[in-house]
Design a protein around this motif. Structure first.
Motif, PDB file in Angstrom:
ATOM      1  N   ALA A 119       0.810  -1.218   0.000  1.00 63.43           N
ATOM      2  CA  ALA A 119       0.000   0.000   0.000  1.00 63.43           C
ATOM      3  C   ALA A 119       0.843   1.268   0.000  1.00 63.43           C
ATOM      4  O   ALA A 119       0.340   2.345  -0.312  1.00 63.43           O
ATOM      5  CB  ALA A 119      -0.935   0.013   1.208  1.00 63.43           C
ATOM      6  N   VAL A 120       2.120   1.157   0.343  1.00 61.38           N
ATOM      7  CA  VAL A 120       2.987   2.343   0.405  1.00 61.38           C
ATOM      8  C   VAL A 120       3.491   2.663  -0.996  1.00 61.38           C
ATOM      9  O   VAL A 120       4.200   1.877  -1.608  1.00 61.38           O
ATOM     10  CB  VAL A 120       4.170   2.126   1.369  1.00 61.38           C
ATOM     11  N   LYS A 121       3.111   3.825  -1.484  1.00 59.83           N
ATOM     12  CA  LYS A 121       3.494   4.244  -2.837  1.00 59.83           C
ATOM     13  C   LYS A 121       4.500   5.383  -2.838  1.00 59.83           C
ATOM     14  O   LYS A 121       5.159   5.626  -3.858  1.00 59.83           O
ATOM     15  CB  LYS A 121       2.251   4.697  -3.616  1.00 59.83           C
ATOM     16  N   SER A 122       4.621   6.087  -1.718  1.00 58.04           N
ATOM     17  CA  SER A 122       5.444   7.290  -1.678  1.00 58.04           C
ATOM     18  C   SER A 122       5.871   7.524  -0.239  1.00 58.04           C
ATOM     19  O   SER A 122       5.326   6.912   0.696  1.00 58.04           O
ATOM     20  CB  SER A 122       4.641   8.492  -2.204  1.00 58.04           C
ATOM     21  N   VAL A 123       6.862   8.382  -0.048  1.00 58.56           N
ATOM     22  CA  VAL A 123       7.292   8.767   1.297  1.00 58.56           C
ATOM     23  C   VAL A 123       7.349  10.285   1.385  1.00 58.56           C
ATOM     24  O   VAL A 123       7.444  10.986   0.370  1.00 58.56           O
ATOM     25  CB  VAL A 123       8.664   8.163   1.665  1.00 58.56           C
ATOM     26  N   ARG A 124       7.294  10.775   2.624  1.00 62.92           N
ATOM     27  CA  ARG A 124       7.414  12.214   2.834  1.00 62.92           C
ATOM     28  C   ARG A 124       8.408  12.491   3.942  1.00 62.92           C
ATOM     29  O   ARG A 124       8.449  11.786   4.953  1.00 62.92           O
ATOM     30  CB  ARG A 124       6.055  12.838   3.181  1.00 62.92           C
ATOM     31  N   HIS A 125       9.222  13.499   3.734  1.00 60.71           N
ATOM     32  CA  HIS A 125      10.143  14.037   4.737  1.00 60.71           C
ATOM     33  C   HIS A 125      10.209  15.535   4.482  1.00 60.71           C
ATOM     34  O   HIS A 125      10.811  15.974   3.514  1.00 60.71           O
ATOM     35  CB  HIS A 125      11.528  13.396   4.594  1.00 60.71           C
TER      36      HIS A 125
END
Length: 310
Positions: A119-125
């Motif tokens: 389900a994880v398609k992207s990351v944010r920082h």
């Protein structure tokens, strides 16, 4: 003029949270962090999938994308596992953007773990950096230019992960350089480049910054988070910025996001969607469908609610 859009909608940016878990420091009783919307006390309450489903009922939303919600730093996998449980129980969300600290010593291991979650398609920082246009012009840089951070960022393409970028518009020249240096990674600019005011000088500079970063074909943008502190969300206030996004990036690189429950401080969900429908009716039906559905489908590939509950 085309009719108002009545097709399927993907909400490309929302949150859910259970404050009883004690994992959201910024939402804790007595906590106050700087926020572009000012006082955010009204959202210090549980907002669970059932609340979100109630808000979207009858609006045409068929799938959604969860955005990491400033969970306790360094504990991103615990957040993902919590949201995955919600996803399996309720269908919300259809996919997600996870927290990832790209300059952490264990960034390689953490990214591999996140990438293993379907389900994880992207990351944010959030990259920090200049807190004003003047600081950016004076040379204050963000993590987007930091060598250690960029080493972590360089790993995203190998995992097939995108990067969600939340930063004010005056840092987008850094984003343009990042996009050019790593063309295989899609950058998703959150909240339209954080346009926090509507004075003519700011809007002109924001529009110019978007024009420069839009030159990179691997950058897309969310028409989300467009509220202004102390001001109700209205069609009149947001018509210009939303039309600008579509004209600068093209509809195939713009996606609708509600930013609920945060933007719920300014307008209810149906009012928000109806406002976007009215504004986007200035464009043809294909463009409307792109912003409301197709761009988010291509970028985040969320599982539809109907598949989750069938």
């Amino acid at each position: 003029m085309p009719d108002l859009y009545d097709g399927p909608i993907i909400d490309a940016h929302h949150h859910v949270w259970d404050l009883g878990l004690g994992r959201h420091p910024w939402l804790a009783p007595g906590a106050r962090v700087a926020h572009r919307y000012g006082d955010y006390e009204p959202i210090k309450r549980d907002y669970l999938p059932a609340d979100y489903l109630r808000d979207i009922a009858g609006t045409g939303v068929v799938a959604s994308v969860y955005m990491e919600a400033e969970w306790v730093p360094g504990d991103g996998m615990a957040e993902v596992l919590t949201i995955e449980r919600y996803r399996e129980e309720s269908g919300v969300p259809g996919s997600m953007v996870a927290q990832a600290w790209l300059d952490a010593p264990d960034a390689a291991e953490r990214l591999a773990e996140l990438a293993a979650m379907p389900a994880v398609k992207s990351v944010r920082h959030k990259p920090g950096g200049a807190t004003s246009h003047a600081e950016a012009e004076a040379g204050v840089r963000s993590l987007l230019s930091d060598d250690s951070w960029r080493e972590g960022y360089a790993r995203l393409a190998g995992h097939g992960l995108h990067f969600d970028l939340q930063t004010p518009w005056w840092n987008l020249d850094d984003a343009h350089r990042l996009a050019a240096d790593f063309p295989e990674t899609t950058i998703v600019i959150d909240h339209a480049g954080v346009l926090a005011s509507r004075d003519d000088e700011t809007v002109t500079a924001w529009r110019a910054a978007l024009g420069r970063v839009a030159e990179a074909p691997n950058v897309v943008i969310k028409a989300s988070g467009l509220c202004v502190a102390g001001t109700p969300w209205t069609v009149e206030a947001n018509r210009g910025p939303i039309e600008d996004l579509v004209r600068i990036f093209g509809a195939e690189r713009v996606m609708f996001g509600s930013n609920f429950p945060v933007d719920g401080m300014f307008i209810d969900f149906r009012g928000l969607v109806d406002g976007y429908r009215e504004i986007l009716s200035a464009f043809d039906s294909d463009a409307q469908r792109a912003v409301f559905h197709d761009t988010a489908q291509r970028v985040y590939d969320p599982r539809p609610l109907i598949d989750a509950i069938s």
